[in-house]
Scaffold this motif. Structure first.
Motif, PDB file in Angstrom:
ATOM      1  N   HIS A   1      16.590  26.453 -45.988  1.00  0.00           N
ATOM      2  CA  HIS A   1      16.376  27.933 -45.339  1.00  0.00           C
ATOM      3  C   HIS A   1      15.349  28.612 -46.220  1.00  0.00           C
ATOM      4  O   HIS A   1      14.510  29.474 -45.715  1.00  0.00           O
TER       5      HIS A   1
ATOM      6  N   GLY B   1      12.314  30.665 -41.033  1.00  0.00           N
ATOM      7  CA  GLY B   1      13.599  30.590 -41.111  1.00  0.00           C
ATOM      8  C   GLY B   1      14.373  31.441 -40.187  1.00  0.00           C
ATOM      9  O   GLY B   1      15.383  31.862 -40.685  1.00  0.00           O
ATOM     10  N   THR B   2      13.993  31.538 -38.897  1.00  0.00           N
ATOM     11  CA  THR B   2      14.584  32.481 -37.977  1.00  0.00           C
ATOM     12  C   THR B   2      14.836  31.590 -36.577  1.00  0.00           C
ATOM     13  O   THR B   2      14.293  30.670 -36.355  1.00  0.00           O
TER      14      THR B   2
ATOM     15  N   ASP C   1      17.435  23.564 -42.504  1.00  0.00           N
ATOM     16  CA  ASP C   1      17.863  24.751 -42.537  1.00  0.00           C
ATOM     17  C   ASP C   1      19.455  24.913 -41.897  1.00  0.00           C
ATOM     18  O   ASP C   1      19.652  24.675 -40.779  1.00  0.00           O
TER      19      ASP C   1
ATOM     20  N   ASP D   1       9.586  26.589 -41.074  1.00  0.00           N
ATOM     21  CA  ASP D   1      10.893  26.477 -41.577  1.00  0.00           C
ATOM     22  C   ASP D   1      11.061  25.157 -42.397  1.00  0.00           C
ATOM     23  O   ASP D   1      10.106  24.554 -42.269  1.00  0.00           O
TER      24      ASP D   1
ATOM     25  N   SER E   1      14.184  35.176 -41.716  1.00  0.00           N
ATOM     26  CA  SER E   1      15.553  35.027 -41.512  1.00  0.00           C
ATOM     27  C   SER E   1      16.066  36.187 -40.500  1.00  0.00           C
ATOM     28  O   SER E   1      15.358  36.315 -39.515  1.00  0.00           O
TER      29      SER E   1
ATOM     30  N   PHE F   1      15.317  39.308 -45.354  1.00  0.00           N
ATOM     31  CA  PHE F   1      16.705  38.672 -44.811  1.00  0.00           C
ATOM     32  C   PHE F   1      18.110  39.475 -45.207  1.00  0.00           C
ATOM     33  O   PHE F   1      17.936  40.462 -45.799  1.00  0.00           O
TER      34      PHE F   1
END
Length: 278
Positions: free
Chosen positions: A259, A129-130, A231, A227, A105, A39
């Protein structure tokens, strides 16, 4: 080969482009390597060793600093595509013919660009988390980060306290545990990300979030998307969008996480990853 991330030696390799990449390697070398894409402002020491060690029990793991991060040489690119190009040179320097990729991320953005560069080198994908290029609300990341950064300074707290585990049950306990965990390596620690690293990566994310969306329907690789429901960095709606557009994908949403869900639920997440990769 080491199976404890806290003592895994720091290694370096020089790519064909002359960049010296810093990395750590552990786990089972007979497996297809699972390469970890980090990240924003993340280094080798911001991966939670509890998660890494769980994965290393069954997989061959490679964590690396991309160009200009930590002790890797060069200057951090200001585009996600160039980060992917550099990552590909690192993978080729290690003579890997095929990898599995875990992108968290910003790392998930790099993985998506990597697939456009070379769709054959990646076997299976984990995106955590993206979101997709041009995704919903990603362009607001700079504003959110700057606000949380000022708050972290005024309260003398780590900024991750306000980005990874916010608005969730037991927020303070989970945050404190994670922050202690990433400080638990006692020797040969990685170099911390500088302000320049942060600013150049932030520009890359901003430009990527405003760019023309890529055609994710071309991704045929088996994909696991993960996720937290809360987030605030890369809004959770982007994980749903990825799942809808990548046909061969599975979605996991942790209802009590944000997140940093993969660190909060490292045991559940690592189990899901192992099952998915097997």
């Amino acid at each position: 080969m080491s199976k404890d991330y806290l003592t895994a030696p720091n290694k370096t390799i020089v790519s064909a482009t002359g960049i010296t990449f810093s990395y750590r390697e552990l786990g089972n070398p007979d497996q297809i390597p699972l390469v970890l894409f980090n990240f924003m402002a993340g280094t080798l020491d911001t991966w939670d060793s509890r998660l890494i060690n769980q994965l290393a029990q069954r997989r061959h793991l490679i964590a690396f600093d991309n160009t200009g991060v930590g002790y890797s040489s060069g200057k951090v690119p200001t585009s996600i595509k160039q980060m992917a190009i550099d990552a590909l040179t690192f993978i080729k320097a290690l003579n890997f013919k095929q990898i599995d990729a875990l992108g968290f991320s910003m790392g998930g953005m790099v993985v998506q660009e990597l697939l456009e560069l070379d769709s054959t080198i990646v076997r299976k994908i984990i995106l955590a988390g993206t979101g997709p290029r041009g995704g919903s609300g990603v362009s607001l990341a700079e504003k959110i980060i700057n606000l949380k950064f000022l708050k972290s300074l005024s309260h003398l707290n780590n900024i991750k306290s306000y980005l990874f585990f916010t608005k969730i049950p037991d927020e303070k306990i989970i945050t404190t545990t994670y922050l202690k965990q990433i400080q638990s390596r006692m020797s040969n620690r990685d170099k911390k990300a500088t302000l320049s690293v942060y600013l150049r990566q932030l520009k890359a994310i901003n430009d990527w979030s405003k760019a023309k969306p890529m055609d994710l329907s071309t991704i045929t690789n088996p994909t696991l998307i993960v996720d937290g429901a809360y987030d605030i960095m890369v809004p959770t709606v982007n994980s749903y969008a990825l799942n809808q557009e990548i046909k061969n994908s599975t979605l996991i949403i942790y209802s009590d996480a944000g997140h940093g869900s993969i660190f909060q639920h490292f045991e559940r997440f690592s189990k899901s990853v192992i099952e998915f990769l097997n």
